[in-house]
Design an enzyme around this catalytic site. Structure first.
Site, short mmCIF file in Angstrom:
data_model
loop_
_atom_site.label_atom_id
_atom_site.label_comp_id
_atom_site.label_asym_id
_atom_site.label_seq_id
_atom_site.Cartn_x
_atom_site.Cartn_y
_atom_site.Cartn_z
N GLU A 197 0.81 -1.23 0.00
CA GLU A 197 0.00 0.00 0.00
C GLU A 197 0.84 1.28 0.00
OE1 GLU A 197 -2.96 -0.68 3.10
OE2 GLU A 197 -3.82 -2.35 1.98
N GLU A 316 -4.64 -8.72 -1.46
CA GLU A 316 -5.27 -8.59 -0.13
C GLU A 316 -6.68 -8.04 -0.30
OE1 GLU A 316 -2.86 -6.64 3.07
OE2 GLU A 316 -4.80 -5.88 3.72
#
Ligand SMILES: *[C@@H]1O[C@H](CO)[C@@H](O)[C@H](O)[C@H]1NC(C)=O
Ligand SMILES: *[C@@H]1O[C@H](CO)[C@@H](O)[C@H](O)[C@H]1NC(C)=O
Ligand SMILES: *[C@@H]1O[C@H](CO)[C@@H](O)[C@H](O)[C@H]1NC(C)=O
Ligand SMILES: *[C@@H]1O[C@H](CO)[C@@H](O)[C@H](O)[C@H]1NC(C)=O
Length: 408
Positions: A197, A316
């Protein structure tokens, strides 16, 4: 029809009329002549996260089930992983970019866990993965036959300049020692994922796409070098493991160039925050669920345009973010969200879909058999399917995994 196929039918909600024995007819058409997409043989994947027990913004959902502490000798854990024969596992999460590998001449000695730290990213200091612990994890993976993706510390060596912006090249020296150690112990890694991220605007920290692309070229060269004697099982590079941002992802693929990134990975949390009680309304709202199609389509187009050598992965996805929903993520109703996502991701040619988590948080998969069901019955060839019925009826069709009979 040449191939047996399996039709997944989900009813999100039963209108009151249905409960009172009225029948609503719908015609489902499956286009069986050719596949519209193809997933990886091992599409279903589950994650193990680095979150610490003192991650408490949503009632400390991780407890002791995290990378550094998970009981790798627990018989149920090994049994559950083995049931998939094999299960794909991705190790990663928010703290991954602050991990130091306790190997070689890393600057961390002694090798200590994450500590709470006011100035640290996500409120934590760096944490160290000892090689003892790494061996324990690999012993579990080895005896259960798991296919492992490991997320590397992509912030190492960069400087934070302003707000969330980090600049400078990745320092690969600690990762290099770690991978070297991994190879020397014969631990099999399917793929190395780079960063968590940090793409687009980033969650906590972000790095520019140009710099990231250059680092990926360096990582690929390093892997080619380290795995030179393991030519038949060379791990691939997966990146960037974050929320999709069309411009950023396109630039990453342009800069890194052909055959560097094996899989473009992105994350999906489309049900809102884990603490929000209206998570259940989103799970049962077809128009809300349908919005993810846009993301899957955009990822597919970006790969086609800028990196046709790469495949698309969801590395994810947990539905509700920040630990999952205590009320719903571990319950039957969550399967509607999860199965719908698996179906939709497949249609847009996603090869792998990693569910947060295998164990830990409120969204641990070990509580359900949904993933196993999909893994056992849904083959990799995805078929087109249409129906003219209610939007609450969701349909997905795949060729069967085992070509034994036609399942509907
Ligand atoms: C570790 O450091 C020692 C002394 O500083 C050096 O001799 C050795 O080559 C280093 N090892 C690695 C793997 O970098
Ligand atoms: C487990 O480790 C042994 C010894 O290194 C190796 O021969 C075997 O292939 C490994 N199994 C898996 C599934 O990785
Ligand atoms: C990279 O990090 C290592 C420690 O992991 C350090 O010894 C080395 O000096 C760093 N290299 C650069 C160029 O900063
Ligand atoms: C690969 O094998 C050669 C010949 O045995 C050896 O010299 C070299 O160090 C090995 N490379 C790595 C990265 O292990």
């Amino acid at each position: 029809m040449d191939h047996p196929w399996f039709l997944l039918i989900l009813f999100l909600n039963f209108p009151i009329g249905l409960l009172s024995k009225e029948t609503v007819k719908a015609t489902v058409v499956v286009y069986g002549a050719e596949a519209v997409a193809e997933t990886d043989e091992n599409f279903v994947c589950a994650t193990i996260d680095w979150w610490h027990p003192s991650k408490c913004s949503n009632q400390c959902p991780f407890g002791l089930s995290y990378v550094l502490n998970l009981d790798t000798n627990h018989p149920h854990l090994a049994k559950a992983i083995r049931a998939f024969d094999p299960l794909r596992i991705r190790i990663g999460g928010s703290l991954q970019d602050q991990v130091i590998y306790g190997v070689g001449n890393s600057s961390v000695s002694p090798c200590l866990e994450f500590q709470e730290s006011e100035n640290g990213l996500f409120g934590f200091s760096q944490g160290c993965l000892s090689m003892n612990r790494w061996d324990e994890l690999n012993s579990l993976f080895n005896k259960t036959g798991a296919i492992v993706t490991f997320g590397l510390n992509a912030l190492h060596g960069r400087r934070q300049i302003e707000g969330q912006e980090w600049v400078g090249a990745w320092n690969s020296s600690n990762a290099r020692s770690f991978i070297k150690y991994t190879i020397s112990r014969g631990h099999r890694i399917d793929s190395w994922e780079f960063g968590n991220e940090l793409c687009g605007r980033g969650i906590g920290a972000h790095v520019g796409a140009k710099q990231y692309g250059e680092d990926l070229i360096a990582l690929k060269a390093m892997l080619d070098d380290l795995y030179v004697n393991n030519s038949n099982k060379k791990p691939s590079v997966v990146a960037p493991g974050g929320f999709f941002d069309q411009q950023w992802y396109g630039e990453l693929l342009r800069v890194s160039g052909p055959s560097v990134v094996g899989a473009i990975s992105h994350h999906i949390y489309n049900l809102g925050a884990g603490v929000d009680p209206s998570v259940i309304d989103r799970i049962l709202d077809p128009s809300h669920l349908g919005r993810s199609a846009e993301t899957f389509r955009d990822v597919q187009l970006t790969v086609q345009r800028h990196g046709p050598w790469a495949s698309a992965w969801v590395s994810e996805a947990g539905g509700a973010y920040n630990g999952g929903s205590r009320l719903f993520s571990g319950t039957f109703v969550d399967s509607f969200w999860y199965l719908d996502q698996l179906g939709m991701a497949s249609v847009f040619n996603t090869k792998v879909y990693c569910r947060q988590t295998l164990v830990g948080g409120n969204y641990g998969l070990l509580d359900t058999i949904t993933a196993l069901l999909w893994h056992r019955v849904m083959g990799k060839r995805v078929l087109g399917v249409e129906h003219g019925g209610s939007p609450f009826l969701r349909t997905y069709a795949h060729c069967s995994k085992q070509k034994v009979s036609i399942n509907t």
